[in-house]
Design a protein around this motif. Structure first.
Motif, PDB file in Angstrom:
ATOM      1  N   ASP A  52      40.368  21.975  48.526  1.00 61.15           N
ATOM      2  CA  ASP A  52      41.677  22.277  49.097  1.00 61.15           C
ATOM      3  C   ASP A  52      41.873  23.792  49.111  1.00 61.15           C
ATOM      4  N   ARG A  53      41.704  24.412  50.275  1.00 68.48           N
ATOM      5  CA  ARG A  53      41.774  25.874  50.345  1.00 68.48           C
ATOM      6  C   ARG A  53      43.168  26.389  49.983  1.00 68.48           C
ATOM      7  N   LEU A  57      43.929  29.448  47.378  1.00 68.86           N
ATOM      8  CA  LEU A  57      44.677  30.647  47.755  1.00 68.86           C
ATOM      9  C   LEU A  57      45.941  30.803  46.911  1.00 68.86           C
ATOM     10  N   ALA A  58      46.621  29.688  46.641  1.00 68.42           N
ATOM     11  CA  ALA A  58      47.841  29.753  45.830  1.00 68.42           C
ATOM     12  C   ALA A  58      47.533  30.225  44.416  1.00 68.42           C
ATOM     13  N   ALA A  59      46.421  29.756  43.860  1.00 67.78           N
ATOM     14  CA  ALA A  59      46.043  30.172  42.507  1.00 67.78           C
ATOM     15  C   ALA A  59      45.723  31.662  42.464  1.00 67.78           C
ATOM     16  N   ALA A  64      48.389  37.763  41.619  1.00 67.03           N
ATOM     17  CA  ALA A  64      48.546  39.076  42.248  1.00 67.03           C
ATOM     18  C   ALA A  64      49.499  39.951  41.437  1.00 67.03           C
ATOM     19  N   ALA A  65      49.244  41.247  41.471  1.00 64.35           N
ATOM     20  CA  ALA A  65      50.078  42.185  40.715  1.00 64.35           C
ATOM     21  C   ALA A  65      51.485  42.278  41.297  1.00 64.35           C
ATOM     22  N   THR A 172      44.186  40.928  46.904  1.00 67.75           N
ATOM     23  CA  THR A 172      44.578  39.673  46.256  1.00 67.75           C
ATOM     24  C   THR A 172      43.495  38.609  46.365  1.00 67.75           C
ATOM     25  N   PHE A 173      42.863  38.525  47.522  1.00 60.99           N
ATOM     26  CA  PHE A 173      41.891  37.456  47.758  1.00 60.99           C
ATOM     27  C   PHE A 173      40.449  37.948  47.676  1.00 60.99           C
ATOM     28  N   SER A 174      40.264  39.084  47.032  1.00 58.39           N
ATOM     29  CA  SER A 174      38.905  39.567  46.801  1.00 58.39           C
ATOM     30  C   SER A 174      38.150  38.551  45.944  1.00 58.39           C
ATOM     31  N   GLY A 175      36.967  38.202  46.372  1.00 54.49           N
ATOM     32  CA  GLY A 175      36.182  37.206  45.642  1.00 54.49           C
ATOM     33  C   GLY A 175      36.390  35.788  46.123  1.00 54.49           C
TER      34      GLY A 175
END
Length: 251
Positions: A52-53, A57-59, A64-65, A172-175
């Motif tokens: 479940d993408r 993404l939500a996690a 995020a800072a 935020t979505f690095s990795g």
């Protein structure tokens, strides 16, 4: 109970997984056109994911800072842009409809003798529609000028805010790619893809297990929004339409 050696565990799991056998899943995408009627969406990438993408993404976003920036400001700019854009698309659709009617009348006139009674009636209809075409063209030109002015006014501010949003997303979505690749490999199921045909249909062959269909499509009514689906596969036929999708801003 005898345990399998660690070396042979992946092979054993593959054999167990394969016992259920793959299944074919048909996917169709229907989106509202310029006239708001649902129509097949062609040449659209369809992706089946073994995870479940949205949850992934939500996690990541929860860690995020700072929150996603400029959402409210972009929503306001998008709303200001959407009204003249919608007026322009309606004007163009109306002008195209008159053009089609005019072409049909012209084709009929070519098949009727000028001395026939119905010719004069049809010719008057041709003249009336010609006047309507001219009026529709004037409305379309005015709508285009207004849209151009709005684009020149809002395009720069929208893009400058989007640059900051993209920078936030990159951080935020690095990795993300590595994370979901590891997820897929841990389930021993890689994503499956296909592209919709002119009828809006695509076909996927999926191994046993849980799958989600992920699709993004343009919005004919607003260039700053999109249709989005990320839904679990629960049957062999999946129809994606507004009722089970989301209309989301394109930040």
């Amino acid at each position: 109970m005898r345990h399998l050696p660690r070396l042979f565990l992946p092979t054993a799991l593959l054999v167990i997984t394969a016992c259920g056998g793959p299944r074919d899943v048909a996917v169709r995408v229907l989106i509202p056109g310029a006239d708001s009627a649902l129509a097949p969406s062609a040449s659209l990438p369809i992706v089946a994911l073994p995870y479940d993408r949205d949850s992934v993404l939500a996690a990541m976003e929860a860690q995020a800072a700072r929150p996603r920036p400029h959402s409210a400001a972009l929503d306001d700019l998008f709303a200001r842009y959407q009204e003249p854009f919608a007026a322009y698309t309606v004007a163009i659709a109306r002008a195209d409809a008159f053009d089609d009617t005019l072409a049909a009348i012209r084709a009929s006139l070519d098949t009727i003798a000028r001395s026939a009674p119905e010719y004069q009636e049809l010719y008057q209809r041709f003249a009336d529609v010609t006047d309507s075409v001219a009026a529709a063209d004037r409305v379309g030109q005015a709508a285009e000028q207004r849209l151009t002015a709005t684009r020149e006014e809002l395009g720069g501010p929208i893009e400058s805010l989007r640059v900051e949003v993209r920078a936030w997303e990159d951080l935020t979505f690095s990795g993300y790619d590595t994370l979901v690749q590891n997820l897929a490999e841990s389930k021993m199921r890689l994503p499956a893809t296909d592209t919709t045909g002119t009828d809006g249909w695509a076909s996927l062959t999926l191994a046993p297990g849980k799958w989600w269909i992920y699709v993004r499509s343009w919005d004919a009514h607003d260039p700053n929004s999109e249709w989005y689906w990320n839904i679990p596969v629960t049957s062999d036929t999946v129809v994606l339409e507004p009722s089970n999708g989301q209309r989301r801003p394109r930040y």
